[in-house]
Design an enzyme around this catalytic site. Sequence first.
Site, PDB file in Angstrom:
ATOM      1  N   SER A  64     101.098  -3.639  10.654  1.00  0.00           N
ATOM      2  CA  SER A  64     101.117  -5.006  10.110  1.00  0.00           C
ATOM      3  C   SER A  64      99.937  -5.293   9.204  1.00  0.00           C
ATOM      4  CB  SER A  64     101.078  -6.022  11.243  1.00  0.00           C
ATOM      5  OG  SER A  64     102.270  -6.019  11.943  1.00  0.00           O
TER       6      SER A  64
ATOM      7  N   ALA B 281      91.185  -5.369  12.782  1.00  0.00           N
ATOM      8  CA  ALA B 281      90.562  -6.635  13.139  1.00  0.00           C
ATOM      9  C   ALA B 281      91.306  -7.443  14.197  1.00  0.00           C
ATOM     10  CB  ALA B 281      90.434  -7.495  11.879  1.00  0.00           C
TER      11      ALA B 281
ATOM     12  N   ARG C  27      93.059  -7.527  16.857  1.00  0.00           N
ATOM     13  CA  ARG C  27      92.943  -7.491  18.316  1.00  0.00           C
ATOM     14  C   ARG C  27      91.509  -7.232  18.798  1.00  0.00           C
ATOM     15  NH1 ARG C  27      97.899  -7.879  20.723  1.00  0.00           N
ATOM     16  NH2 ARG C  27      99.743  -7.159  19.592  1.00  0.00           N
TER      17      ARG C  27
HETATM   18  O1  LIG Z   1      98.877  -4.428  17.598  1.00  0.00           O
HETATM   19  C1  LIG Z   1     100.050  -4.116  17.817  1.00  0.00           C
HETATM   20  O2  LIG Z   1     100.857  -4.871  18.362  1.00  0.00           O
HETATM   21  C2  LIG Z   1     100.496  -2.732  17.442  1.00  0.00           C
HETATM   22  O3  LIG Z   1      99.470  -1.812  17.685  1.00  0.00           O
HETATM   23  C3  LIG Z   1     100.831  -2.668  15.999  1.00  0.00           C
HETATM   24  O4  LIG Z   1     101.766  -3.650  15.646  1.00  0.00           O
HETATM   25  P1  LIG Z   1     101.627  -4.514  14.334  1.00  0.00           P
HETATM   26  O5  LIG Z   1     100.936  -3.636  13.329  1.00  0.00           O
HETATM   27  O6  LIG Z   1     103.062  -4.783  13.937  1.00  0.00           O
HETATM   28  O7  LIG Z   1     100.891  -5.733  14.663  1.00  0.00           O
HETATM   29 MN   LIG Z   2     104.131  -5.552  11.752  1.00  0.00          MN
HETATM   30 MN   LIG Z   3     104.001  -3.780  15.593  1.00  0.00          MN
END
Ligand SMILES: O=C(O)[C@H](O)COP(=O)(O)O
Ligand SMILES: [Mn+2]
Ligand SMILES: [Mn+2]
Length: 559
Positions: free
Chosen positions: A81, A287, A289
């Site tokens: 993402s 960043a 999380r």
């Molecule tokens: O943080 C998450 O949920 C996954 O590691 C990656 O998912 P996202 O890139 O879609 O947020």
């Molecule tokens: Mn995503």
């Molecule tokens: Mn994801």
Amino acid sequence: MGSSGFSWKLNDHPKLPKGKVIAMVVLDGWGEANPNQYNCIHVAETPVMDSLKNGAPEKWRLVKAHGKAVGLPTDDDMGNSEVGHNALGAGRIYAQGAKLVDLALESGKIYDDEGFKYIKESFETGTLHLIGLLSDGGVHSRLDQLQLLLKGASERGAKRIRVHALTDGRDVLDGTSVGFMETLENDLAKLREKGIDAQIASGGGRMYVTMDRYENDWDVVKRGWDAQVLGEAPHKFTNAVEAVKKLREEPKANDQYLPPFVIVDENGKSVGPILDGDAVVTFNFRADRMVMLAKALEYEDFDKFDRVRFPKIRYAGMLQYDGELKLPSHYLVSPPEIERTSGEYLVHNGVSTFACSETVKFGHVTFFWNGNRSGYFDPSKEEYVEIPSDSGITFNVKPKMKALEIAEKARDAILSGKFHQVRVNLPNSDMVGHTGDIEATVVACKAADDAVKMILDAIEQVGGIYVVTADHGNAEDMVKRNKKGEPLLDKNGNVQILTSHTLEPVPIAIGGPGLAPGVKFRQGLPGAGLANVAATVMNLHGYEAPSDYEPTLIEVVDN
Ligand SMILES: O=C(O)[C@H](O)COP(=O)(O)O
Ligand SMILES: [Mn+2]
Ligand SMILES: [Mn+2]
């Protein structure tokens, strides 16, 4: 125009009008793959997305959403993402955190920069704590980077090291936590042979301990704080590999949601609470999380939970996680300098924007979209709405999530006549895909499709334009495959469920009554990726994109 000759003013597009309402829809985790039983998008009833694909071949195509096309180190790196939304919003490909950390470690520059020098001041008398996600997923962190950092820090005077390891199972297969813990244990044992007091101090599953995002659930961060800083957790073990094995024996246990544990010595005392005078590094480069923990570690004034004890530490992030908040203030590697994003340009040219998602993806269509920048460029022209996500559940329990609410907000914003761009992220296929629950993911994909319908209907009503795309794959392939593409089986003969993202391309579709008749996707851009979308959208708003943006996907042919 400033003295440097730079100007925010965009040139008018020679053929496309201004003032159309554009719905910019990002389906999170919606890739394109072969139709089969593990392709939840194929299995789900998705008439709207199907009609976009089958209805207008010149207005639907695939774009790359992984690897080098989004600034990741190699084409074996799946999309995510952060890099996906960065590329969508910024219109250029930036070397991303994963790559920048690789380079800094490879050259050794990481050890010469301010951040490392700062934490190093604690090595003589304090402990170095490393907190982060333990896997080779490459989305938030990478094991090999942790290994290099352990080596580098110990060679540069760290005498006492404690690792606080979060188990993954989301960007990598569930169950791999055991192997990663073993690898880390072996590495630390080798350091101990060299006389360095190095141990794992605590752990827990990333989704239950520490790695919440966008302030959805501070209890997650608190559980981590208690284990990492206070040295307190409901589960105590003398060995981290044993801890993970044992906790995984619980029915329904998985790596993502393991409860917090601390490692204790023979007297039952935790081996690695964070104390005054210690150094702390959060070794995730991504960043979203880590920002919440960074706030808890850095802010003197903090009221999100009772920290009980706020140790005086030297804290550095692997990267600076928020450039606007300058958080953390110390960091080992400088983040990509993403500037002049499409959002900032459009605001300067009078384009008004509404952006919306639910909490778990809210920062994706705002913070990531705007080049990892929080807040508005110009509050008089922008409105960002966050719909509270459910917290404390895994999303397979409620796979429809807030798709309907997001669509309603978008519909109302479109019909209000107040906005030129209405941008949403629909999280379902991604968030439920990460649970590995195939049936629920099918429901999630249908819910996202229903939401797209509501938004497209509103665009129809106002004579607007839609751009529907995704940030990376996830729900289109829910099984781990061998090189031939066949599902891999585990030792019990069951298919290995893939909770992570994929390497697949994503669709992009344009249309709507406001789309000028001659607009279609250009030929000759076979390698185009998410970074080509920003110029495309600027064109649809009636502007030429800046010359250093990746080229637009569209052309206007005279009818
Ligand atoms: O943080 C998450 O949920 C996954 O590691 C990656 O998912 P996202 O890139 O879609 O947020
Ligand atoms: Mn995503
Ligand atoms: Mn994801």
